[in-house]
Design a protein around this motif. Structure first.
Motif: not given
Length: 462
Positions: A296, A319, A324, A396
């Motif tokens: 990440a 996530t 991230a 992400e």
């Protein structure tokens, strides 16, 4: 007093009428109070009923019949009750007349007392006026003595001049108030509030420790590390006891080359990935990290690289662990994307500033994941709104598949696969799955070997 006298006269008239009717043997049923008595009315109704029953029975029974004698006895008792009640009413009238007389006497006594008080007050007022006249005379005498004293002092002392004051014109009350001036005061208050707000903001940023952070200077002190340590370096550095933690670059062997990629895929470093997004005018970029949270770092570094060019950049952390957003905010306790999906927050509550760049970030959030999943259908609408507000939105996605990014992609979306270990089979599997789902060949981007711009030794960057 007039009302008391009228009430007393009316009460005495009623009592006198009742006494005359009682002494002359006349009917008392015509008295107003007797007519208004509910008890007398009910007794009269009972009397009429008994008389009707006696009249009915007299047609078939003799006068000495027990039934008739019982009814006549009840009728006699009823007449006695009516007479007793009428006497009580007459007694009440007399009592009311006596009360009215007593009330009138009390008011008369109070009136006499007030007249006496008024007379005494008039005498004291006369005495007060006499004292005021005497005080005025004494004041005039004092002023004359003071005038003569000033004249004598002026004659004795040449430096003391008599006051020469004359009235040229008398002041006039203005139609409009001279003070306060609303417009100048409003402008001054606005400017003062603006200055105070700016000072408070600057002081808060300075004392928070985010304004000054140690600069990274690559040099001989950066010993080369093994390739296996390069993946660990992608994590954010631990907080320092003196200064807030700063993002550290990925460390690798002296030959800072992007790892060899699987066949048929393009591999970019952080700078080239950022240049590609800016040059192509991409408004949305999706990062998939098949290797886990360590990968990440690629999305974080690309977002900061684009933010350094002056564009408005937003990074969304989807996530499960906040990999991230944690190195950008140094915490996972902020409200984020799960809170807005669960209808617990608004956009202003979930967008935060990166501590180490001009990039904005939406963390994973603190809401219940199950409740957030119930509002997952709102994610495309949220993405469209954020794309309108920012020039580039990076997401992400963590470890996910092609089906997991369908809600996030649009016609102007670039898909990246974050790479750390080129031999990981998950990279090739993810790329193949994306091609099969119609997303085309993804672009690989690796954070390995990325270093920030160097600054003079011993300096700090703001």
């Amino acid at each position: 007093m007039s009302r008391a006298r009228a009430a007393r006269a009316a009460a005495e008239a009623d009592a006198e009428a009742a006494r005359r009717a009682l002494s002359s043997g006349g009917s008392l049923d015509t008295l107003p109070d007797v007519l208004e008595s509910g008890l007398v009315e009910r007794l009269r109704e009972r009397q009429v009923d008994l008389q009707a029953q006696i009249a009915d029975l007299s047609t078939t029974l003799l006068g000495n019949h027990p039934r008739i004698r019982a009814l006549q006895s009840q009728l006699s008792d009823l007449d006695a009750q009516i007479s007793s009640e009428i006497r009580k009413i007459i007694t009440g009238l007399e009592t009311r007349a006596e009360t009215a007389r007593q009330r009138e006497e009390d008011l008369t006594a109070e009136l006499n007392r007030l007249k006496a008080e008024s007379a005494r007050a008039d005498e004291e007022q006369v005495e007060l006026r006499a004292l005021e006249r005497e005080a005025a005379a004494q004041r005039e005498l004092l002023e004359s003595y003071l005038t003569r004293y000033r004249e004598a002092s002026a004659r004795r002392d040449r430096d003391l001049l008599p006051v020469d004051a004359r009235i040229f014109s008398r002041a006039i009350v203005p139609q409009e108030a001279y003070f306060p001036k609303v417009l100048p005061l409003t402008i001054a208050a606005f400017v003062a509030a603006l200055l105070v707000g700016a000072i408070v903001l600057l002081l808060r940023e300075l004392f928070s420790g985010r304004a000054m952070r140690p600069a990274y200077v690559p040099g001989e002190a950066d010993a080369p590390m093994a390739a296996s340590a390069a993946t660990d370096a992608a994590k954010p550095a631990a907080p320092s006891p003196e200064l807030p933690p700063a993002p550290r670059p990925l460390e690798m062997e002296p030959a800072t080359q992007v790892p060899t990629t699987p066949a048929g895929l393009t591999a970019l470093d952080i700078e080239k990935a950022a240049d590609r997004l800016v040059a192509n005018g991409v408004t949305r970029a999706l990062f998939i990290s098949p290797e886990g949270d360590e990968a990440a770092a690629a999305a974080v570094l690309v977002a900061r690289e684009i933010a350094d060019t002056g564009l408005r950049v937003l990074l969304i952390d989807l996530t499960s662990t906040g990999a991230a957003s944690r190195p950008m905010l140094e915490t996972t306790s902020y409200a984020g994307i799960t809170n807005i999906l669960a209808a617990e927050a608004q956009f202003a509550d979930i967008i935060h500033a990166d501590l180490y760049s001009d990039c904005h970030v939406i963390p994973i959030g603190t809401a219940d994941p199950a409740r957030a999943l119930s509002g997952i259908d709102r994610l495309p609408l949220i993405m469209n709104s954020l794309t309108t507000a920012y020039e580039i939105v990076l997401v992400e996605c963590g470890v996910t598949d092609a089906a997991g990014i369908e809600r996030l992609a649009d016609d102007n979306t670039q898909i990246f696969v974050s790479l750390i270990d080129p031999e990981d089979e998950a990279i090739e599997e993810t790329a193949e799955a994306l091609r099969e789902e119609g997303f085309g060949s993804p672009v690989l981007v690796s954070p390995v070997g990325h270093e920030p711009e160097s600054v003079p030794p011993g300096r700090t960057v703001a």
